[in-house]
Design an enzyme around this catalytic site. Structure first.
Site, PDB file in Angstrom:
ATOM      1  N   HIS A   1       0.842  -1.120  -0.101  1.00 49.61           N
ATOM      2  CA  HIS A   1      -0.060  -0.074  -0.059  1.00 49.61           C
ATOM      3  C   HIS A   1       0.732   1.199   0.088  1.00 49.61           C
ATOM      4  CE1 HIS A   1      -3.028   2.974   1.804  1.00 49.61           C
ATOM      5  NE2 HIS A   1      -3.757   2.125   1.448  1.00 49.61           N
TER       6      HIS A   1
ATOM      7  N   ASP B   1       3.082  -4.644   7.991  1.00 47.41           N
ATOM      8  CA  ASP B   1       1.767  -3.907   7.993  1.00 47.41           C
ATOM      9  C   ASP B   1       0.628  -4.618   8.017  1.00 47.41           C
ATOM     10  OD1 ASP B   1      -0.411  -2.610   6.854  1.00 47.41           O
ATOM     11  OD2 ASP B   1       0.483  -1.943   5.082  1.00 47.41           O
TER      12      ASP B   1
ATOM     13  N   GLN C   1      -4.555  -5.239   6.774  1.00 48.38           N
ATOM     14  CA  GLN C   1      -5.766  -5.854   6.263  1.00 48.38           C
ATOM     15  C   GLN C   1      -5.606  -7.556   6.973  1.00 48.38           C
ATOM     16  OE1 GLN C   1      -7.918  -5.077   4.543  1.00 48.38           O
ATOM     17  NE2 GLN C   1      -6.966  -3.221   3.791  1.00 48.38           N
TER      18      GLN C   1
ATOM     19  N   LYS D   1     -10.511  -0.780  10.743  1.00 52.96           N
ATOM     20  CA  LYS D   1     -10.543  -1.959   9.815  1.00 52.96           C
ATOM     21  C   LYS D   1     -10.645  -3.201  10.488  1.00 52.96           C
ATOM     22  CE  LYS D   1      -7.297  -0.188   6.310  1.00 52.96           C
ATOM     23  NZ  LYS D   1      -8.118   0.325   5.126  1.00 52.96           N
TER      24      LYS D   1
ATOM     25  N   CYS E   1      -4.787   2.431  -3.843  1.00 52.17           N
ATOM     26  CA  CYS E   1      -3.278   2.992  -3.156  1.00 52.17           C
ATOM     27  C   CYS E   1      -2.322   1.927  -3.082  1.00 52.17           C
ATOM     28  CB  CYS E   1      -3.519   3.554  -1.615  1.00 52.17           C
ATOM     29  SG  CYS E   1      -4.834   4.750  -1.446  1.00 52.17           S
TER      30      CYS E   1
HETATM   31  N1  7TS Z   1      -1.847  -0.813   4.537  1.00 54.36           N
HETATM   32  C1  7TS Z   1      -2.749  -1.599   3.987  1.00 54.36           C
HETATM   33  C2  7TS Z   1      -2.254  -2.759   3.547  1.00 54.36           C
HETATM   34  C3  7TS Z   1      -4.033  -1.164   3.775  1.00 54.36           C
HETATM   35  O1  7TS Z   1      -4.819  -1.593   3.258  1.00 54.36           O
HETATM   36  C4  7TS Z   1      -4.367   0.222   4.324  1.00 54.36           C
HETATM   37  C5  7TS Z   1      -5.628   1.025   3.966  1.00 54.36           C
HETATM   38  C6  7TS Z   1      -3.283   0.941   4.807  1.00 54.36           C
HETATM   39  C7  7TS Z   1      -2.092   0.467   5.019  1.00 54.36           C
HETATM   40  C8  7TS Z   1      -3.538   2.423   5.256  1.00 54.36           C
HETATM   41  O2  7TS Z   1      -4.517   2.444   6.393  1.00 54.36           O
HETATM   42  P1  7TS Z   1      -4.839   3.735   7.144  1.00 54.36           P
HETATM   43  O3  7TS Z   1      -6.124   3.085   8.121  1.00 54.36           O
HETATM   44  O4  7TS Z   1      -3.960   4.264   7.815  1.00 54.36           O
HETATM   45  O5  7TS Z   1      -5.505   4.452   6.127  1.00 54.36           O
HETATM   46  N2  7TS Z   1      -6.466   0.433   2.776  1.00 54.36           N
HETATM   47  C9  7TS Z   1      -7.585   0.875   2.226  1.00 54.36           C
HETATM   48  C10 7TS Z   1      -7.949   0.208   1.265  1.00 54.36           C
HETATM   49  O6  7TS Z   1      -7.679  -0.877   0.534  1.00 54.36           O
HETATM   50  N3  7TS Z   1      -9.084   0.988   0.669  1.00 54.36           N
HETATM   51  O7  7TS Z   1      -9.193   2.159   1.309  1.00 54.36           O
HETATM   52  C11 7TS Z   1      -7.997   1.937   2.360  1.00 54.36           C
END
Ligand code: 7TS
Length: 423
Positions: free
Chosen positions: A138, A215, A218, A241, A379
């Site tokens: 990501h 990370d 997910q 999430k 992303c």
């Molecule tokens: N890493 C992964 C693997 C992610 O899927 C996401 C967000 C992030 C980092 C960032 O997370 P945040 O909570 O700090 O924003 N993924 C997604 C997505 O797949 N669609 O919208 C956000």
């Protein structure tokens, strides 16, 4: 949403996942209608919906417990501090960290990665050092490292993936070397569903003396995570999430590492002493929690963790895997549909393209049917480039989804195809 029973269960014996999807009743938003249709929410990788208990916890905090933490002598402040610190213990237990002071609260995964990039990387890397990521990361596990490289002279390297979306383990191993100081890798890919063998990657990285950040954005809502058995040095995830609120998440860091790292944001709560000549820092994790944090969010994240544990993470994983298999079969039967990400053992993400229909158009048409999916690069622009596509349509599963949701998705895709064929 009806109860999804799994095939293969012995008569008279409840399937291990029976009843998981019936917990949809715990999520008020799922009973609302969208565009006159039943809401079919399949954008869970972007954010999950929240159960009543989490919404209640946040509202109850403001009604009954609100006060600033860590500095008050009065009862309410101490009470609020206790609730905040109880959530830290819940996160510790969820990740099976050794001690709760290995848990730093952040705004989410992005901020957790930036914390490590700004603190650990900036103070440890020198020109020629290498940070190894993978093609499927990501942007939030790429860009902070690019910034750290620009600041330190370190070099970003990228381990490739195969056509099915699995990490090329031989190439990964070959890219590790004496210059590798950090490996930053997704536990589960948000765009492919690929589950990386993180414990194995950690073993190889540690063998060359590199640190590993996983990370887990997910992963945490979909599989049991044990940072001690993974062996990683850092692990990041987002509350929103895992059925918790937005604006809160956590970084796990090995205590000796955190304790040796400099602060990256200054302010109240992160200091031991302040003088105009020089200031000194609090111990970890307070050193990394400058200013008033998202106290209500942290408390509600604790409620989300309670909820996850009550439903049972193993049951959730089994339910989502069964539903993924069902969804894979349903989508594969649609002519012109190409699944992007077919790695063995992948998590509940169905990313795909459809001949002749741009993912954004597909997403818009599905929306008119009440089916919420995501369309675009997710992303992960370098990953899309790897597959030679601008983006995908992505349906991502959560505990409250069932076969009727997948059926609605498949039916809506076929209707979109009819619409385009009839142009
Ligand atoms: N890493 C992964 C693997 C992610 O899927 C996401 C967000 C992030 C980092 C960032 O997370 P945040 O909570 O700090 O924003 N993924 C997604 C997505 O797949 N669609 O919208 C956000």
């Amino acid at each position: 949403m009806s109860v999804a029973l799994q095939s293969g269960s012995v008569a008279g014996e409840a399937a291990p996942t029976a009843g998981v999807a019936s917990r949809a009743a715990d999520f008020p938003i799922l009973s609302r209608r969208v565009r006159g249709k039943r809401l079919v929410y399949l954008d869970n990788a972007a954010t999950t919906q929240k159960p009543e208990s989490v919404i209640d916890a946040e509202a109850r905090y403001y009604r009954e417990s609100n006060a600033n933490i860590h500095r008050g002598v009065h009862w309410l402040s101490q009470h609020s501090t206790d609730l905040y610190e109880e959530s830290r213990e819940r996160v510790r237990a969820l990740l099976n960290a050794q001690r709760s002071d290995e848990i730093v609260f952040t705004r989410g995964t992005t901020e957790a990665v930036n914390l490590v990039a700004n603190s650990w990387a900036r103070s440890n890397l020198k020109p020629g050092d290498e940070i190894l990521v993978t093609t499927m990361e990501h942007h939030s596990n790429i860009v902070p490292w690019q910034l750290a490289c620009a600041q330190t002279g370190a070099v970003l390297r990228v381990a490739p993936i195969g056509d099915g979306g699995a990490l090329d383990l031989d190439a990964f191993d070959a890219m590790l070397g004496a210059r590798t100081r950090l490996v930053a890798v997704a536990h589960v890919s948000n765009a492919l569903g690929t589950v990386n063998p993180v414990a194995r990657l950690v073993q190889r990285a540690h063998a060359v003396g590199a640190m590993v950040l996983v990370d887990g954005a997910q992963a945490v809502a979909h599989t049991a995570v044990d940072v001690q058995s993974i062996g990683c040095d850092f692990y990041a995830f987002s509350g929103h999430k895992v059925y918790g609120p937005t604006g809160v998440g956590a970084l796990y860091g090995r205590y000796d590492l955190l304790q040796a790292m400099p602060p990256w944001q200054g302010g109240g709560d992160m200091i031991r002493t302040v003088a105009f000549e020089a200031s000194t820092w609090a111990d970890a994790p307070q050193r990394f929690e400058a200013g008033t944090p998202n106290i209500a969010g942290v408390v509600a994240l604790g409620a989300a963790i309670d909820y996850l544990r009550e439903v049972g993470i193993e049951r959730i994983a089994a339910h989502e895997h069964a539903l993924l298999a069902y969804g894979t079969r349903a989508l594969e039967s649609i002519p012109g549909l190409r699944l992007i990400g077919t790695a063995p053992g992948k998590a509940g993400i169905l990313s795909f393209t459809i001949d002749g229909i741009h993912p954004h158009d597909l997403g818009t048409i599905l929306d008119t049917e009440g089916v919420a999916i995501r369309a675009g690069h997710h992303c992960t622009m370098p990953l899309m480039k790897r597959f030679g596509i601008p983006g995908t349509a992505r349906a991502s599963l959560a505990l409250y989804n069932d076969e009727s949701d997948v059926d609605a998705l498949a039916a809506a895709i076929r209707r979109a195809q009819d619409l385009f064929d009839g142009r």
